[in-house]
Design an enzyme around this catalytic site. Structure first.
Site, PDB file in Angstrom:
ATOM      1  N   ASP A   1      -1.823  -2.257  -1.942  1.00  9.79           N
ATOM      2  CA  ASP A   1      -1.031  -1.469  -2.882  1.00  9.79           C
ATOM      3  C   ASP A   1       0.442  -1.745  -2.580  1.00  9.79           C
ATOM      4  O   ASP A   1       0.876  -1.675  -1.421  1.00  9.79           O
ATOM      5  CB  ASP A   1      -1.351   0.028  -2.726  1.00  9.79           C
ATOM      6  N   ILE A   2       1.220  -2.096  -3.618  1.00  9.69           N
ATOM      7  CA  ILE A   2       2.637  -2.388  -3.428  1.00  9.69           C
ATOM      8  C   ILE A   2       3.377  -1.105  -3.038  1.00  9.69           C
ATOM      9  O   ILE A   2       3.233  -0.072  -3.702  1.00  9.69           O
ATOM     10  CB  ILE A   2       3.242  -2.986  -4.708  1.00  9.69           C
TER      11      ILE A   2
ATOM     12  N   GLU B   1      -0.550  -0.993  -9.520  1.00  4.98           N
ATOM     13  CA  GLU B   1       0.011  -1.924  -8.555  1.00  4.98           C
ATOM     14  C   GLU B   1      -0.967  -2.254  -7.434  1.00  4.98           C
ATOM     15  O   GLU B   1      -0.581  -2.741  -6.371  1.00  4.98           O
ATOM     16  CB  GLU B   1       1.299  -1.337  -7.950  1.00  4.98           C
TER      17      GLU B   1
END
Length: 505
Positions: A369-370, A412
């Site tokens: 996950d960004i 994301e």
């Protein structure tokens, strides 16, 4: 007519219109609309649908009911005094409904006449085929095989007799069968062998090849993978020879005709192994490929026409197959990153887990996950956020092994399945991903965006034994990585690797 009125379809539309009438009265009164507006909005869709899908007597009856409903609103509106001056709108609404149905009725009438003409033409072709076959049987019973061969030989010498001896109804049925067989094959893997087999049968030739044209590289590629037993006497070149001339001019070249054409004599000298015919496969102005025909057993003045007809049918079939493959690809992949979407990933993960269980092989998952992705959208705009997602996807494709299954899991979040990889190998790849993202700032419109991500890594059977538990375990480790300060990898051993100085937020 009695059968029409007893049909379920008629009563379904009638009941729908009757039920919508009080709803239109209520909506008109509630919204304080002029008379006729609410009935028009609610009754027009079912009336038009009935006109398109019902017999004529039925949809005109439905239209009468709808028009009556437009005027029925006058007697039931509680605010009648306020809207009395708008009576003409009820008439206009009824007129609009009648006008719509009349337009549809006119169009459906034209369609019926066209279908009737097509049916008549088809019946005439079948009749001709029957008469031709009947006559052929009668002739065969009166003559010997030797006489038939002698007749065929004399007809082959006379062009006029050869043209008149073509069995056009049978030819049309043959082409119809070829088109049906091609349309049922949606992939090139099954379509190309069908094209080759039907071409050999129709043209009575020993060799048939299909070469597909790549517009970007301007090269030709054999549509079938090469096999050791295949002996291809001719391989077309896109930049010289007869194949290049066909690509440029989009015209069929027959060897017999080309020998007598002064424009092609020099080109034929370059192609000593030129086959009997080369035909372009085109759809409109787009070149799909080349049809190579060689070693035709029967010489006929109509062979060029047949090749022209078949090449057009084959080109449409191959183009449809390419479009079908492209649509399938678009449906299975995320439009922004080009990775698999969530639904396709779940299907592939289920297959991979099933294979890993059957073959007792290793399978690991990396989920990421960004970090602080929302800040990119808030600070630089959503275009920057989309650019970050595409760049992160590109890095995933670069770092992950070629056989890895990659997907944009949502928002994301990214996920990847590693085949034949133990947990320790998967964790090292996750570390490589994390370091690459951290050490490679993303340049967007002259600004460097510092991107980091958190990772969760797990392995099949430790302890997850199905797809649901496998993804859940990776997600839990990812959540721990974000809780522990982000920009780190968390997995089965609960050890984390994090850039010094990174703080949770």
């Amino acid at each position: 007519m009695r059968n029409y009125y007893t049909a379920i379809q008629f009563w379904s539309y009638s009941l729908l219109v009757v039920c919508l009438c009080p709803l239109a009265v209520f909506l008109g009164a509630y919204m304080n609309w002029p008379l006729g507006i609410a009935p028009l909005l609610l009754l027009a869709p079912p009336t038009v649908l009935a006109a398109v899908s019902s017999p004529r007597v039925c949809y005109w009856t439905i239209t009468v009911i709808s028009v009556s409903s437009c005027f029925a609103e006058i007697f039931f509106r509680p605010d009648l005094e306020e809207v009395r001056s708008t009576y003409p709108l009820s008439i206009m609404s009824a007129a609009v409904l009648i006008g719509l149905v009349m337009l549809i009725d006119l169009y459906m009438g034209k369609l019926r006449r066209k279908l009737s003409q097509l049916h008549q033409q088809n019946d005439e072709l079948v009749r001709q085929l029957y008469e031709t076959q009947k006559q052929s049987i009668a002739d065969a019973s009166k003559s010997t095989i030797a006489e038939l061969k002698e007749k065929q030989t004399s007809e082959s010498k006379d062009n006029t007799s050869a043209e008149s001896g073509v069995n056009y109804p049978l030819l049309l049925l043959t082409l119809q069968d070829i088109g049906r067989r091609i349309s049922t094959n949606q992939s090139n893997e099954s379509l190309i062998p069908t094209v080759i087999s039907t071409a050999k049968a129709s043209l009575q030739c020993e060799s048939c090849q299909i070469y597909l044209w790549d517009t970007k590289s301007r090269t030709l590629k054999n549509a079938l993978p090469a096999r050791a037993r295949d002996q291809l006497d001719y391989r077309p070149a896109a930049n010289h020879g007869v194949a290049a001339w066909v690509i440029e001019h989009r015209q069929i070249v027959m060897r017999n005709d080309a020998d007598q054409d002064y424009r092609l004599k020099r080109i034929i000298e370059e192609d000593a192994q030129m086959p009997d015919a080369i035909a372009p496969l085109t759809v409109g102005s787009e070149l799909i490929g080349l049809l190579i025909i060689d070693k035709i057993d029967v010489e006929s003045p109509t062979i060029g026409r047949l090749i022209y007809i078949l090449s057009n049918i084959y080109a449409l079939g191959i183009k449809n197959s390419q479009l079908f493959k492209r649509i399938e690809e678009m449906a299975s992949r995320d439009g922004l990153t080009g990775l698999y979407n969530h639904a396709t990933f779940q299907e592939k993960l289920h297959e991979l887990v099933k294979n890993a269980e059957a073959q007792s092989t290793n399978l690991s998952i990396i989920m990421s996950d960004i970090d602080h992705f929302k800040s990119f959208n808030d600070t630089y705009g959503h275009q920057a956020g989309d650019f970050v997602l595409k760049e992160v996807a590109r890095i995933w494709k670069t770092v992950m092994p070629e056989n890895a299954v990659l997907a944009r899991y949502g928002g994301e979040e990214f996920i990847g399945v590693l085949l034949d990889h133990e947990y320790s190998q998967a964790r090292q790849i996750a570390e490589d991903l994390r370091e690459t993202l951290e050490n490679c700032p993303i340049l967007f419109e002259g600004q460097q965006l510092q991107v980091t991500a958190s990772f969760g890594v797990t392995e099949y059977r430790h302890p997850a034994t199905n797809t649901k538990d496998l993804v859940r375990a990776a997600d839990e480790y990812l959540y721990k990585a974000k809780e522990g300060g982000r920009n780190q990898v968390v997995g089965l051993d609960s050890n984390t690797t994090r850039k010094p100085g990174t703080q949770a937020s």
